[in-house]
Structure formats: structure tokens, C-alpha cells
Design a protein around this motif. Structure first.
Motif, PDB file in Angstrom:
ATOM      1  N   GLU A   1      -9.581  79.851  70.035  1.00 26.22           N
ATOM      2  CA  GLU A   1      -8.426  80.644  69.611  1.00 26.22           C
ATOM      3  C   GLU A   1      -7.547  79.793  68.696  1.00 26.22           C
ATOM      4  N   CYS A   2      -7.292  80.297  67.498  1.00 25.04           N
ATOM      5  CA  CYS A   2      -6.446  79.582  66.538  1.00 25.04           C
ATOM      6  C   CYS A   2      -5.995  80.568  65.464  1.00 25.04           C
ATOM      7  N   VAL A   3      -5.152  80.104  64.564  1.00 24.01           N
ATOM      8  CA  VAL A   3      -4.625  80.939  63.488  1.00 24.01           C
ATOM      9  C   VAL A   3      -4.894  80.248  62.154  1.00 24.01           C
ATOM     10  N   LEU A   4      -5.422  80.994  61.178  1.00 28.95           N
ATOM     11  CA  LEU A   4      -5.605  80.489  59.815  1.00 28.95           C
ATOM     12  C   LEU A   4      -4.452  81.017  58.962  1.00 28.95           C
ATOM     13  N   LYS A   5      -3.724  80.095  58.303  1.00 28.98           N
ATOM     14  CA  LYS A   5      -2.539  80.491  57.550  1.00 28.98           C
ATOM     15  C   LYS A   5      -2.539  79.870  56.154  1.00 28.98           C
ATOM     16  N   PRO A   6      -1.940  80.549  55.181  1.00 32.40           N
ATOM     17  CA  PRO A   6      -1.620  79.896  53.899  1.00 32.40           C
ATOM     18  C   PRO A   6      -0.357  79.065  54.070  1.00 32.40           C
ATOM     19  N   ASN A   7      -0.315  77.918  53.425  1.00 30.63           N
ATOM     20  CA  ASN A   7       0.835  77.032  53.588  1.00 30.63           C
ATOM     21  C   ASN A   7       2.106  77.623  52.999  1.00 30.63           C
ATOM     22  N   GLU A   8       2.005  78.281  51.848  1.00 28.60           N
ATOM     23  CA  GLU A   8       3.191  78.827  51.195  1.00 28.60           C
ATOM     24  C   GLU A   8       3.160  80.354  51.174  1.00 28.60           C
ATOM     25  N   GLY A   9       2.600  80.931  52.224  1.00 30.18           N
ATOM     26  CA  GLY A   9       2.533  82.378  52.307  1.00 30.18           C
ATOM     27  C   GLY A   9       3.892  82.998  52.589  1.00 30.18           C
ATOM     28  N   TYR A  10       3.961  84.310  52.482  1.00 31.29           N
ATOM     29  CA  TYR A  10       5.216  85.023  52.738  1.00 31.29           C
ATOM     30  C   TYR A  10       4.896  86.404  53.296  1.00 31.29           C
ATOM     31  N   GLY A  11       5.827  86.941  54.072  1.00 30.00           N
ATOM     32  CA  GLY A  11       5.673  88.291  54.596  1.00 30.00           C
ATOM     33  C   GLY A  11       4.506  88.471  55.548  1.00 30.00           C
ATOM     34  N   GLY A  12       3.979  87.391  56.103  1.00 29.58           N
ATOM     35  CA  GLY A  12       2.870  87.507  57.041  1.00 29.58           C
ATOM     36  C   GLY A  12       1.526  87.744  56.382  1.00 29.58           C
ATOM     37  N   GLU A  13       1.460  87.702  55.040  1.00 28.71           N
ATOM     38  CA  GLU A  13       0.206  87.985  54.345  1.00 28.71           C
ATOM     39  C   GLU A  13      -0.725  86.775  54.378  1.00 28.71           C
ATOM     40  N   GLY A  14      -2.018  87.061  54.445  1.00 25.87           N
ATOM     41  CA  GLY A  14      -3.019  85.994  54.419  1.00 25.87           C
ATOM     42  C   GLY A  14      -3.270  85.320  55.752  1.00 25.87           C
ATOM     43  N   ILE A  15      -2.630  85.785  56.828  1.00 28.13           N
ATOM     44  CA  ILE A  15      -2.786  85.166  58.148  1.00 28.13           C
ATOM     45  C   ILE A  15      -3.923  85.846  58.895  1.00 28.13           C
ATOM     46  N   LEU A  16      -4.836  85.051  59.429  1.00 32.74           N
ATOM     47  CA  LEU A  16      -5.916  85.549  60.269  1.00 32.74           C
ATOM     48  C   LEU A  16      -5.747  84.982  61.676  1.00 32.74           C
ATOM     49  N   VAL A  17      -5.625  85.867  62.655  1.00 33.21           N
ATOM     50  CA  VAL A  17      -5.512  85.460  64.051  1.00 33.21           C
ATOM     51  C   VAL A  17      -6.893  85.542  64.682  1.00 33.21           C
ATOM     52  N   LEU A  18      -7.433  84.395  65.074  1.00 32.10           N
ATOM     53  CA  LEU A  18      -8.788  84.316  65.608  1.00 32.10           C
ATOM     54  C   LEU A  18      -8.714  84.129  67.126  1.00 32.10           C
ATOM     55  N   ARG A  19      -9.204  85.136  67.840  1.00 31.21           N
ATOM     56  CA  ARG A  19      -9.145  85.111  69.308  1.00 31.21           C
ATOM     57  C   ARG A  19     -10.549  85.239  69.890  1.00 31.21           C
ATOM     58  N   GLY A  20     -11.121  84.117  70.234  1.00 27.17           N
ATOM     59  CA  GLY A  20     -12.424  84.106  70.882  1.00 27.17           C
ATOM     60  C   GLY A  20     -13.590  84.154  69.904  1.00 27.17           C
ATOM     61  N   ARG A  21     -14.786  83.925  70.462  1.00 22.77           N
ATOM     62  CA  ARG A  21     -16.030  83.971  69.680  1.00 22.77           C
ATOM     63  C   ARG A  21     -17.038  84.871  70.384  1.00 22.77           C
ATOM     64  N   ARG A  22     -17.895  85.482  69.576  1.00 27.48           N
ATOM     65  CA  ARG A  22     -19.028  86.259  70.106  1.00 27.48           C
ATOM     66  C   ARG A  22     -20.279  85.763  69.401  1.00 27.48           C
ATOM     67  N   ASN A  23     -21.193  85.196  70.178  1.00 21.76           N
ATOM     68  CA  ASN A  23     -22.414  84.601  69.600  1.00 21.76           C
ATOM     69  C   ASN A  23     -22.071  83.564  68.538  1.00 21.76           C
ATOM     70  N   GLY A  24     -21.009  82.793  68.808  1.00 22.12           N
ATOM     71  CA  GLY A  24     -20.605  81.733  67.895  1.00 22.12           C
ATOM     72  C   GLY A  24     -19.788  82.182  66.707  1.00 22.12           C
ATOM     73  N   ILE A  25     -19.495  83.488  66.590  1.00 17.95           N
ATOM     74  CA  ILE A  25     -18.747  84.017  65.450  1.00 17.95           C
ATOM     75  C   ILE A  25     -17.333  84.367  65.899  1.00 17.95           C
TER      76      ILE A  25
END
Length: 450
Positions: free
Chosen positions: A73-97
Motif C-alpha cells: 500500500e502506497c501513493v504515487l504523486k507528482p511533486n508539483e501537482g495541484y488539485g489532487g491530479e495525477g495521484i494514484l492510491v495503490l491499495r494491495g496487490r493481486r497476483n503481484g499487480i
């Protein structure tokens, strides 16, 4: 919106000309836009921040990146992003994905493509090249459960001249894609600065009387409120950004945790509070505020909703940098000199003190090994917490960390020095004194020592 008078409302042009341009120089704005630099700088100065797992600055790093090195579980973010855009919230894996928000699979190729988009500046505030980073995922505190958020809620605090002038709780919804941004469809709820209790709510620029699940948005107390205000004021003091919005969440384990700072925050906060922001900013302009603690006190006095004469709520106790705590147990009370250190997260007792209190039955060991449950009185308030056993530098034998300082204000100019000698006060042998009266006696003694 008829409830809001036009006088005193802050518009975008006035915000830019009156507050951002004179109080936020370009260097300060660039610093706030760089999320990684901001977090590293503030984290090294005692501000609680999420852990950064990896940073990606170029395409070679994208090509060589090992996704198995990341937690599930982790979050991928842009360093200079704004308005919450470009953020991916990764919660768990299924078959390694990885699974986005625990549902949709995201392949490594899709993640690498998304990282390339971030580096190309697709989500950057300025449109320039950016960097990506993976960050610890934060878990919402139980206090948010009644709001039924679709993601991680946060609190936005507007600070000017070290004074918190207005605050808003932001609730993610299904419409906002699980992000707390109000302009995306999240819900903004005003918060009374003095009490830390929610007031009015707004969504899509309209006032709402009920949350999506039917509950009322008003009257919800926010825990750690005084600590959140103090962290926000301290951040302005450290960064020297004159007009700043501080976004803080309450993590289940870490407590109040900084998400980001914003040097050009939006203005929906005044709609959620049904109060004009410009009037509040003008009221504190030019005031001489010597410390964040005094800024918090001033903000609560000036902008909190008026309390009734019969209100039982009291002003938060003010602590110095050294105080006396009274540890209670079945056999009596031990008075101990302690150092107040909001830069340290968890409270610490020295190893010899832990041994002594264990012998007296005043500590209870936990499953973590070097952590112990304890009850003590500080500044007239009862605290139940877990402390660590470690070396304590200086004459004191205990350090009280920020997790146990919620509800207190700290005055660094207060220099009262309690005795470093431990005092043990056994219970009276007669059966006439009740447990409650003994507790009150211990509290009064602790106050006299303070």
C-alpha cells in the motif's frame, strides 16, 4: 449564498494583490510547490510527515525501477501537482499487480507510463518538468468514520501573521474520485477555530444540510485540534510563507500529519464557514505576534464562535518547557520532573524510572517490548498513553511528546523549573478518602509543583 455579505469577502484578485504578492515572494511560492523539499525540510524540524519510499527524477530511473521494493500500500504523486491530479492510491496487490484504490489492477507498464506523464509536467502547476515519488499511505483516524469518507479527509488551516484565521474539513466523495478537493466534488465543512467543532457544509458551491449518507455535518468534534492549529502556525513560522494554507490529516497511528502546504490556496473555506476571509485577515494584519503559541491563542479568541456564559468548556492549559507529571497507581502517586518536547512524537521514560514504576505497579507492559501503558496528570489534565523506555538526556527522567500534548498550549518563554527529585505519595491508610478524592489531591499537588 445570500447568507454571505459581499463586504469582507476575499476574491481571487484581492488575494493575489493584497496577500500573495506582498507576503509570499517567488522563492517561498516555489518552495511550497515543491512537496518533497517542503516535507523533508519540515520533517527535519519536528513536523510529522508521511514516509517517502522512492523518488523518480528521470526516465532511466523509471526504466530500472523495481516495484517489488514498494510495500503493498502506497501513493504515487507528482511533486508539483495541484488539485489532487495525477495521484494514484495503490491499495494491495493481486497476483503481484497493484490495485488502484484496492479495486482496479494497474500494471507496471501503466505505472511507468503514468510516471513518464508526471515527469513531462502533465500534472505540474507550472507545466514544467516534474518528479514523481512514492509515499506512505495514511489511514484515516476513527474520528472520521461517522462522515463515511470515500478517501482520506484532511483539514485546511489558513494562517496569516502566525494566526490561524479560518479552517475547513475536506471530505472525499465518490464524485471527487476519493480525493478531498472541494472543486472536484468533495465536501467542505467549516470548523470553529476555538472549539474545533464542525459548523456548515458546502458541495459544488452550494450549502448542504446533510452528508450523502444522511448524517448532519455540524457539531462533529475534531480531536487533536489545538495541536493541529499549533502545527499550522509553526509551519508558517518555520517557512516564513506569509499567507499560507496548511493541509493536515489525522492518521490512525501517527495522529496529526502534514500533507502539504499551499502558498496560493483557494477561497472556498469562507463559503464553508459562512464568514468573510478578508475581514479576518485585516483584523490580524500588523499585530505583533511573538510566537506560534500566542498566534493560536489569538486566533481562537478572535474568530471562535461565541460561547455561552454557562459553557463548561475551559481554555486549554498552558505548559512551559519543563513540568511535573503525577503518575498514579494503586499504591499512591509519584511526582516526576518532565521535559515538554513537541518535536518528539511519543513520550519517553528513562530506563531506571520505568524499572521503579514497574516495581510500584504503575506501568503495564505492552506487546511491543519496550513500550508501557501509563496514566499520569499533566497541567491538571489526565493522560492515558503508552510511553517508550529509553535514555533521557538532562536532569529530567521523562519526556512528554506531541502525541500526549493534544489540548495543551506550550509557552517556550515559561521557564519554571520543577524539582528533579522524585516524590512518592502513598495512599492514606484510612478508608475514609475515596479514589476520586485521591485523584483530585494528586492533581492539586501536581499543579503546585508546576
Amino acid at each position: 449564498m445570500a447568507l454571505l455579505h459581499t463586504h469582507g469577502i476575499l476574491g481571487l484578485n484581492a488575494r493575489n494583490l493584497l496577500y500573495i504578492k506582498p507576503f509570499n515572494p517567488k522563492k517561498a511560492v516555489a518552495f511550497a510547490d515543491d512537496k518533497l523539499k517542503t516535507k523533508m525540510f519540515l520533517g527535519s524540524r519536528g513536523i510529522p510527515v508521511a514516509k517517502v519510499y522512492a523518488r523518480i527524477e528521470n526516465r532511466r530511473q523509471i526504466r530500472d525501477f523495481d516495484f517489488s521494493s514498494l510495500p503493498s500500500e502506497c501513493v504515487l504523486k507528482p511533486n508539483e501537482g495541484y488539485g489532487g491530479e495525477g495521484i494514484l492510491v495503490l491499495r494491495g496487490r493481486r497476483n503481484g499487480i497493484f490495485l488502484e484504490n484496492g479495486k482496479m489492477p494497474v500494471t507496471e507498464r501503466e505505472l511507468r507510463n503514468h510516471m513518464e506523464d508526471i515527469l513531462d509536467g502533465k500534472y505540474s502547476l507550472s507545466g514544467h518538468r516534474d518528479m514523481a515519488f512514492f509515499e506512505q499511505i495514511l489511514v484515516a483516524h476513527d474520528c472520521f468514520a461517522r462522515l463515511r469518507p470515500a478517501g482520506l479527509p484532511d483539514l485546511r488551516i489558513i494562517v496569516f501573521n502566525l494566526v490561524p484565521v479560518m479552517a475547513m474539513l475536506r471530505i472525499p466523495t465518490a464524485e471527487s474520485g476519493g480525493k478531498a478537493n472541494v472543486h472536484l466534488g468533495g465536501i467542505g465543512i467549516g470548523v470553529d477555530i476555538a472549539k474545533g467543532v464542525t459548523t456548515h457544509a458546502v458541495q459544488y458551491n452550494r450549502l448542504i444540510k446533510a452528508l450523502p449518507h444522511g448524517g448532519s455535518p455540524a457539531g462533529i468534534p475534531i480531536p487533536f485540534w489545538d495541536e493541529i492549529l499549533l502545527i499550522s502556525s509553526r509551519i508558517q513560522h518555520i517557512t516564513n510563507i506569509g499567507y499560507i494554507a496548511v493541509d493536515i490529516t489525522i492518521d490512525r497511528d501517527m495522529g496529526p500529519t502534514l500533507l502539504e502546504v499551499n502558498a496560493r490556496a483557494g477561497l472556498m473555506v469562507q463559503v464553508a464557514n459562512l464568514a468573510p476571509l478578508r475581514s479576518r485577515l485585516e483584523r490580524v494584519t500588523g499585530l505583533k505576534v511573538s510566537s506560534p503559541e500566542k498566534g493560536v491563542r489569538l486566533g481562537q479568541e478572535l474568530f471562535g464562535e461565541k460561547r455561552t456564559q454557562h459553557s463548561e468548556e475551559k481554555s486549554p492549559p498552558v505548559l512551559g518547557t519543563r513540568e511535573t507529571i503525577a503518575v498514579s497507581g494503586d499504591g499512591g502517586t509519584v511526582e516526576i520532573a518532565a521535559r515538554i518536547d513537541p518535536d518528539q512524537q511519543r513520550s519517553t521514560f528513562s530506563s531506571d524510572l520505568v524499572t521503579e514504576l514497574l516495581e510500584r505497579g504503575m506501568l503495564e507492559a505492552t506487546a511491543e517490548g519496550n513500550t508501557y501503558r501509563v496514566k499520569f496528570t499533566l497541567g491538571g489534565k489526565k493522560v492515558q498513553t503508552a510511553v517508550e523506555s529509553a535514555a533521557v538526556q538532562g536532569p529530567e527522567r521523562a519526556i512528554i511528546g506531541r502525541r500526549d500534548l493534544s489540548g495543551f498550549l506550550i509557552d517556550p518563554l515559561r521557564t519554571d523549573t520543577p524539582s528533579t527529585r522524585i516524590r512518592y505519595r502513598p495512599l492514606a491508610p484510612s478508608g475514609t478518602q475515596t479514589c476520586e478524592s485521591l485523584r483530585r489531591t494528586a492533581t492539586r499537588r501536581a499543579r503546585r509543583w508546576i
